[in-house]
Design a protein around this motif. Structure first.
Motif, mmCIF file in Angstrom:
data_model
loop_
_atom_site.group_PDB
_atom_site.id
_atom_site.type_symbol
_atom_site.label_atom_id
_atom_site.label_comp_id
_atom_site.label_asym_id
_atom_site.label_seq_id
_atom_site.Cartn_x
_atom_site.Cartn_y
_atom_site.Cartn_z
ATOM 1 N N ALA A 158 18.800 -41.571 -4.230
ATOM 2 C CA ALA A 158 18.324 -42.119 -2.737
ATOM 3 C C ALA A 158 17.273 -41.061 -2.385
ATOM 4 C CB ALA A 158 19.099 -42.635 -1.818
ATOM 5 N N PHE A 159 17.549 -39.762 -2.644
ATOM 6 C CA PHE A 159 16.869 -38.714 -2.345
ATOM 7 C C PHE A 159 15.214 -39.010 -2.600
ATOM 8 C CE2 PHE A 159 14.708 -34.658 -3.332
ATOM 9 C CZ PHE A 159 14.880 -34.032 -2.205
ATOM 10 N N LEU A 160 15.012 -39.798 -3.850
ATOM 11 C CA LEU A 160 13.733 -40.063 -4.517
ATOM 12 C C LEU A 160 13.152 -40.912 -3.720
ATOM 13 C CD1 LEU A 160 14.809 -40.019 -8.161
ATOM 14 C CD2 LEU A 160 13.838 -37.851 -6.789
ATOM 15 N N LEU A 161 13.434 -41.666 -2.471
ATOM 16 C CA LEU A 161 12.791 -42.354 -1.861
ATOM 17 C C LEU A 161 11.879 -41.349 -1.212
ATOM 18 C CD1 LEU A 161 15.481 -44.701 -0.378
ATOM 19 C CD2 LEU A 161 13.622 -45.437 -1.966
ATOM 20 N N LEU A 162 11.880 -40.139 -1.104
ATOM 21 C CA LEU A 162 10.896 -39.277 -0.729
ATOM 22 C C LEU A 162 9.555 -39.499 -1.214
ATOM 23 C CD1 LEU A 162 10.517 -37.108 1.455
ATOM 24 C CD2 LEU A 162 11.309 -35.315 -0.121
ATOM 25 N N TYR A 163 9.567 -39.920 -2.388
ATOM 26 C CA TYR A 163 8.403 -39.871 -3.127
ATOM 27 C C TYR A 163 7.474 -41.152 -2.787
ATOM 28 C CZ TYR A 163 4.518 -40.731 -6.656
ATOM 29 O OH TYR A 163 3.477 -40.999 -7.275
ATOM 30 N N PRO A 164 7.863 -42.336 -2.479
ATOM 31 C CA PRO A 164 7.237 -43.488 -2.042
ATOM 32 C C PRO A 164 6.960 -43.161 -0.537
ATOM 33 C CG PRO A 164 9.346 -44.311 -2.482
ATOM 34 C CD PRO A 164 9.019 -42.970 -3.166
ATOM 35 N N LEU A 165 7.701 -42.523 0.171
ATOM 36 C CA LEU A 165 7.433 -42.328 1.702
ATOM 37 C C LEU A 165 6.265 -41.452 1.657
ATOM 38 C CD1 LEU A 165 10.871 -41.934 3.000
ATOM 39 C CD2 LEU A 165 9.441 -43.662 3.548
ATOM 40 N N TRP A 166 6.337 -40.275 1.034
ATOM 41 C CA TRP A 166 5.316 -39.357 0.912
ATOM 42 C C TRP A 166 4.150 -39.783 0.643
ATOM 43 C CZ3 TRP A 166 4.891 -34.954 3.413
ATOM 44 C CH2 TRP A 166 3.793 -33.938 3.293
ATOM 45 N N ARG A 167 3.928 -40.817 -0.214
ATOM 46 C CA ARG A 167 2.823 -41.404 -0.735
ATOM 47 C C ARG A 167 2.348 -42.583 -0.115
ATOM 48 N NH1 ARG A 167 0.655 -37.204 -2.736
ATOM 49 N NH2 ARG A 167 0.968 -36.686 -4.823
ATOM 50 N N ARG A 168 3.113 -43.050 1.000
ATOM 51 C CA ARG A 168 2.737 -44.182 1.587
ATOM 52 C C ARG A 168 2.523 -45.365 0.861
ATOM 53 N NH1 ARG A 168 -0.165 -40.041 1.635
ATOM 54 N NH2 ARG A 168 -2.140 -41.172 1.665
ATOM 55 N N ASP A 169 3.702 -45.634 -0.066
ATOM 56 C CA ASP A 169 3.590 -46.832 -0.881
ATOM 57 C C ASP A 169 4.651 -47.707 -0.457
ATOM 58 O OD1 ASP A 169 3.473 -48.296 -3.242
ATOM 59 O OD2 ASP A 169 3.611 -46.691 -4.574
ATOM 60 N N GLY A 170 4.199 -48.582 0.186
ATOM 61 C CA GLY A 170 5.013 -49.483 0.845
ATOM 62 C C GLY A 170 5.483 -50.749 -0.278
ATOM 63 N N ARG A 171 4.731 -50.735 -1.296
ATOM 64 C CA ARG A 171 5.184 -51.758 -2.356
ATOM 65 C C ARG A 171 6.483 -51.166 -2.977
ATOM 66 N NH1 ARG A 171 -0.706 -53.742 -4.936
ATOM 67 N NH2 ARG A 171 -1.745 -54.281 -3.015
ATOM 68 N N CYS A 172 6.284 -49.969 -3.295
ATOM 69 C CA CYS A 172 7.589 -49.399 -4.039
ATOM 70 C C CYS A 172 8.889 -49.490 -3.085
ATOM 71 C CB CYS A 172 7.070 -47.892 -4.436
ATOM 72 S SG CYS A 172 8.530 -47.244 -5.172
#
Length: 458
Positions: free
Chosen positions: A205-219
């Motif tokens: 769940a820590f890796l949710l930081l990646y789509p959050l930082w990249r503003r990746d709503g689809r991911c």
């Protein structure tokens, strides 16, 4: 850029022999694993925990109360126990009709784990090669090095996972699938792969930081969908909604709260959640062992100050990584893999419980470093400097496994080697950002190989 000639990309006779030796060692390890399980009075390994939990699913028992032959409990979300029902084993207890012998279950799980390993590295290598200047010669030196060398570098945790029947290779495959989908611009699919990893072990769940930082709503949307299915719908269909909720409450009380704080049910502290209960390589364990160098005088639990230092170090390193990559998505896929792979490494070291075999999941980062080094140097194999770094990481993970060298494990040799590996990746990302991506950015001909969706900002 002058590309390596096709003649330079051919395996030498010694390299071909090395591939056969690699396959032979995997087969030999499988025989040893089967022997340790089927032919010894007290079977060796962790697989019994999962097989007994699957047995509990079949018989309606509590998956978090049932134990294996060592008296160990199941500590994962319910989905894994449900998925392993076909391999459920009685382990010397009651037996149900149609149930496989435990030795057969062990052999099948080992074969599946090797398959997961091959699929994970191949899928990620294919996606990474699509971002390169030219596709490598199939079964040539570059093709094999990207698939075999990362596994060789992580040989100690990989072999440890295989021999113990652990699930870390399955986790690694799911993370490789996530990274491959990111490289290909398949955002929904990346989210689904990541959801599978979280459903297996909560720490991704820590890796949710990646789509959050990249503003990746689809991911993020794909991950939410996958989590809804894996954590809620499937367990509710098997156990019913009320029992599913009760399982999660029990899991949080016996594992999550004790692992993060000193509260919760401490009945399994000596088994898992005490700082000294496992051979952990997390920040908190290494700091605790360093402050108390003599094992006989070492407190079972880390102090609140050490726990605070653990989270502070993790937060600082995470912030440093985010600053290095910047807010905008890189146009070079390998940079994104280095970013995601570094987050994986931080995820492992930030977990209060980080067994040495967890570092199997360093494979994506190692692959990214090998690829970037080869592209920058226009070579078919890593430079001496990169080989030295990877060799140090491999040795640092292998030596602490020997009982006579337990001090290396207690004082975190593998932890510091992981930090060095991640530090090199962050340094590459920082230089690439400072030079506006020119140092690692592909020439114009590469850009056409990238999916158009990859350069979009979610």
């Amino acid at each position: 850029m002058s590309l390596p000639s096709r003649a330079d990309d051919v395996l030498s006779p010694w390299e071909r022999r090395g591939l056969f030796l690699f396959a032979a060692l995997l087969l030999l390890l499988g025989f040893v694993t089967e022997y340790r399980w089927a032919c010894m009075t007290r079977p060796k390994g962790d697989l019994g925990v999962y097989l007994r939990a699957a047995f509990a699913v079949r018989t309606g028992q509590d998956i978090y109360s049932i134990t294996d032959h060592n008296g160990w409990h199941y500590h994962y979300p319910p989905l894994l126990a449900i998925a392993l029902v076909p391999l459920a084993s009685e382990l010397g207890h009651e037996k149900l009709p149609g149930m496989l012998p435990s030795a057969v279950s062990v052999g099948l799980w080992y074969a599946f784990s090797v398959l997961f390993l091959a699929l994970g590295v191949h899928v990620l290598a294919n996606a990474l090669e699509a971002t390169g200047d030219s596709p490598p010669k199939r079964f040539g030196r570059r093709w094999w090095s990207l698939r075999v060398l990362p596994v060789v570098v992580c040989a100690a945790p990989v072999a440890h996972t295989l021999s113990r029947g652990q699930v870390n290779i399955l986790l690694m495959m799911l993370l490789c699938g996530t990274a491959a989908a990111i490289l290909r611009g398949q955002r929904w699919r990346a989210g689904l792969w990541l959801a599978g990893a979280i459903c297996l072990k909560v720490i991704p769940a820590f890796l949710l930081l990646y789509p959050l930082w990249r503003r990746d709503g689809r991911c993020l949307a794909g991950c939410c969908l996958g989590l809804s299915v894996g954590l809620l719908l499937i367990p509710s269909a098997v156990f019913g909604p009320e029992r599913t909720v009760a399982y999660y409450e029990e899991w949080a009380d016996v594992l999550l709260v004790p692992a993060v704080t000193e509260g919760g049910d401490q009945a399994r502290a000596k088994e898992l959640t005490d700082t000294t209960a496992t051979k952990s390589q997390s920040f908190v364990a290494v700091l605790h062992n360093t402050l108390h160098p003599f094992a006989s005088e070492r407190p079972a639990q880390a102090s609140p100050a050490v726990r605070l230092a653990h989270w502070s170090i993790g937060a600082a390193l995470t912030a440093l990584t985010l600053c290095a990559v910047g807010w905008r998505r890189s146009s070079h896929g390998a940079n994104e893999l280095l970013f995601f792979g570094t987050l994986i490494l931080l995820m492992l070291l930030l977990s209060p419980i980080c067994h040495s075999h967890y570092l199997t999941s360093a494979v994506p980062l190692v692959m990214g470093l090998i690829f970037v080094d080869g592209q920058r140097r226009e070579m078919t194999k890593p430079t001496r400097g990169m080989m030295g770094l990877l060799a140090f990481f491999a040795v640092a993970n292998a030596l602490p496994l020997f009982d006579d060298l337990s001090l290396l494990r207690d004082f975190g040799l593998a932890t510091y080697a992981s930090l060095l590996l991640g530090g090199v990746a962050v340094g590459i990302l920082w230089r690439a950002r400072r030079s506006s991506g020119q140092e690692l950015a592909p020439p114009a001909s590469w850009q056409s190989t990238l999916p158009r969706r990859y350069n979009e900002v979610a």
